[in-house]
Design a protein around this motif. Sequence first.
Motif, short mmCIF file in Angstrom:
data_model
loop_
_atom_site.label_atom_id
_atom_site.label_comp_id
_atom_site.label_asym_id
_atom_site.label_seq_id
_atom_site.Cartn_x
_atom_site.Cartn_y
_atom_site.Cartn_z
N UNK A 93 38.52 42.42 45.82
CA UNK A 93 37.15 42.54 45.35
C UNK A 93 36.58 43.92 45.70
N UNK A 94 36.80 44.36 46.92
CA UNK A 94 36.33 45.68 47.33
C UNK A 94 37.04 46.77 46.54
N UNK A 99 37.06 50.80 41.83
CA UNK A 99 37.60 51.15 40.51
C UNK A 99 36.50 51.15 39.45
N UNK A 100 35.60 50.18 39.52
CA UNK A 100 34.50 50.12 38.55
C UNK A 100 33.61 51.35 38.63
N UNK A 101 33.27 51.79 39.82
CA UNK A 101 32.42 52.98 39.98
C UNK A 101 33.17 54.21 39.50
N UNK A 102 34.45 54.31 39.83
CA UNK A 102 35.27 55.44 39.36
C UNK A 102 35.32 55.45 37.83
N UNK A 130 27.72 49.87 46.11
CA UNK A 130 29.04 50.03 46.73
C UNK A 130 28.91 50.47 48.19
N UNK A 131 28.08 51.45 48.44
CA UNK A 131 27.91 51.92 49.82
C UNK A 131 27.42 50.79 50.71
#
Length: 178
Positions: A93-94, A99-102, A130-131
């Motif tokens: 999940x993390x 990957x989604x943000x990238x 994310x952070x």
Amino acid sequence: MSHYTLRYFNIQGLCEALRLLLTASGVDWTEEYPEWPREKPNQPLGHLPVLVVSNAGGKGELVLSETLVIERYIAREYGLLPADNLAAARQEQLRDQLHDVWSTHMEYMHSTGERSAELVTKFEQDAECLVGVHVAALQRNGNNGHYFGDTLSYVDLAAYAFFTFFSNAGPRSLEAKI
């Protein structure tokens, strides 16, 4: 013993976490940089990365495509993902969030007009989330430098690759386009 051949471009891109996984696993591996786009039709799904595993478990050759599939295969094969499905899902999940943000960043780099502005907003919101999520995970584990336990894991390596990318190239490429 298996030998791994990673086919990708000679850039950090999608494969940096995979390179770290292969290296941390101590396996015999090499890289190939296919001549692109000439070699595109010769790849199983028409894109890179591709991992070729020679003598995969004594059963011949295995050819995998898709970044996260390849990463998870290596992580499971060499104990960087736990055998327990719930614990593995927490790491995955993390990783998927990274990957989604990238992916949003990469879409932004190739966008124009209104879509660019939408993606900047999405990136900022997703990066803030994310952070928060990743800081909380690290704190729950006692701020010992690992997301889970006290040994190197799949998400440790993926996060390192992600944050290294954005500390080196990501912010400059975002700023250059704005």
